[in-house]
Motif scaffolding. Structure first.
Motif, short mmCIF file in Angstrom:
data_model
loop_
_atom_site.label_atom_id
_atom_site.label_comp_id
_atom_site.label_asym_id
_atom_site.label_seq_id
_atom_site.Cartn_x
_atom_site.Cartn_y
_atom_site.Cartn_z
N ASN A 136 0.83 -1.19 0.00
CA ASN A 136 0.00 0.00 0.00
C ASN A 136 0.87 1.25 0.00
O ASN A 136 1.64 1.47 0.96
N PRO A 137 0.79 2.09 -1.04
CA PRO A 137 1.63 3.30 -1.06
C PRO A 137 1.37 4.24 0.12
O PRO A 137 2.27 4.97 0.55
N GLY A 138 0.15 4.22 0.67
CA GLY A 138 -0.17 5.10 1.79
C GLY A 138 0.59 4.78 3.06
O GLY A 138 0.65 5.61 3.98
N ASP A 139 1.16 3.59 3.13
CA ASP A 139 1.92 3.21 4.32
C ASP A 139 3.37 3.68 4.27
O ASP A 139 4.08 3.54 5.28
N TYR A 140 3.80 4.19 3.14
CA TYR A 140 5.20 4.60 2.98
C TYR A 140 5.29 6.12 2.99
O TYR A 140 5.23 6.77 1.95
N ARG A 141 5.40 6.66 4.21
CA ARG A 141 5.39 8.11 4.40
C ARG A 141 6.60 8.55 5.24
O ARG A 141 6.45 8.95 6.40
N PRO A 142 7.81 8.50 4.68
CA PRO A 142 8.97 8.98 5.44
C PRO A 142 8.94 10.48 5.68
O PRO A 142 9.68 10.98 6.54
N ASP A 143 8.08 11.20 4.95
CA ASP A 143 7.98 12.64 5.16
C ASP A 143 7.43 12.97 6.55
O ASP A 143 7.71 14.04 7.09
N ILE A 144 6.65 12.04 7.15
CA ILE A 144 6.13 12.28 8.50
C ILE A 144 7.28 12.30 9.50
O ILE A 144 7.34 13.15 10.40
N THR A 145 8.22 11.38 9.34
CA THR A 145 9.41 11.37 10.21
C THR A 145 10.23 12.63 10.01
O THR A 145 10.74 13.22 10.99
N HIS A 146 10.37 13.07 8.77
CA HIS A 146 11.13 14.29 8.47
C HIS A 146 10.51 15.51 9.15
O HIS A 146 11.21 16.29 9.83
#
Length: 305
Positions: A136-146
């Motif tokens: 699921n692409p919605g699960d890959y959000r490294p921008d939240i960590t940034h």
């Protein structure tokens, strides 16, 4: 005795022809050999050096001081001099007063080989790749960590030296330690490059130094937490809704605080080491804004302007 007339004429004719042939082919003059004459003058004996006087010594010292130093050749930088790394943000020294620790749980930081290169997966650039691999692409959000790291490290709380450490726990179970004085890149593209290097090399040092600013460490995270600390989990799904200013004001002033915040797009954080589980708003908040509320309440509690 007189010679006949004819014989006498022949002799003249022969001598005359010889003279004419010599005039037609003249002989070159002999070369003169010039021999250099040796100098008869005796060489003068070397004059004895005169002892330097005080005036001569002063002149020599002045001449040496007036000379400009010759430029030294630039040294070729070695691999040890050119250390890869990121800069250090200026901040006060770590305070002896109670500090705060942030733990970002379930962070989406996963590396995969896309094409011919390894990349940090995110939903914007790798949506097709993720779908092909049944993810699921919605699960890959490294921008939240940034965004969460920028909110923590840019806060006056950190610059006042009251932030002890930041820990990131990825979805794959990798634990990362982030020093409070690290300067995280402002753009996501550069941040993704730093995280990619970290997950491949397991540590990143400061620029020009050997101090490790980001590194992977062994689990569990509880072994790095202070003994005298309160561990608080935050989630919108919690039944305990609190006002953040009132909540932190009731915590003893000599106790360190550990806040556990989810760094994912959906779901909630479930850990076995949190002592309290609270919600700080009646509305779902992003991780970065949730952290802003926490740091703001602590800055007011500890009188940090």
């Amino acid at each position: 005795m007189t010679r006949p007339f004819g014989v006498k004429g022949k002799k003249r004719k022969h001598s005359q022809s010889k003279q004419n042939s010599e005039e037609e082919h003249p002989q070159p003059p002999p070369k003169k050999v010039v021999v250099a004459k040796e100098s008869k003058e005796p060489s003068s004996p070397p004059q004895p050096e005169s002892a330097p006087t005080e005036e001569d010594e002063v002149k020599v010292v002045a001449a040496e001081e007036s000379k400009e130093p010759s430029p030294q050749p630039e040294s070729v930088p070695t691999e040890e001099d050119e250390l890869s790394g990121i800069p250090i943000a200026p901040s006060e020294k770590e305070s002896t007063k109670p500090n705060v620790i942030f733990i970002l749980e379930r962070a989406s930081l996963e590396v995969a080989k896309v094409g011919k290169t390894y990349q940090l997966l995110n939903s914007d650039d790798h949506a097709n790749f993720l779908r092909k691999n049944n993810k699921n692409p919605g699960d890959y959000r490294p921008d939240i960590t940034h965004q969460s790291l920028l909110s923590i490290l840019d806060s006056p709380l950190n610059k006042a030296g009251r932030l002890k450490n930041v820990y990131i726990k990825t979805e794959k179970g990798v634990l990362i330690e982030v020093k409070p004085f690290v300067r995280i890149p402002r753009t996501f593209k550069r941040f993704a490059g730093v995280m990619l290097e970290l997950l491949q090399k397991l540590s990143i040092s400061a620029a020009g130094k050997r101090e490790k600013l980001l590194r992977t460490i062994k689990n569990p995270v509880t072994q790095y937490l202070p003994v005298n600390s309160r561990k608080i989990g935050l989630s919108y799904s919690s039944d305990k809704l609190v006002d953040m200013d009132d909540y932190v004001s009731k915590i003893p002033s000599n106790m360190d605080l550990v806040f556990v915040v989810g760094a994912m797009a959906h779901g909630k954080v479930e850990t076995d080491y949190t002592e309290d589980y609270i919600a700080i708003s009646g509305y779902p908040l992003s991780a970065a804004y949730c952290i802003t509320r926490i740091t703001g309440a602590l800055e007011r509690k500890w009188k940090i302007l």
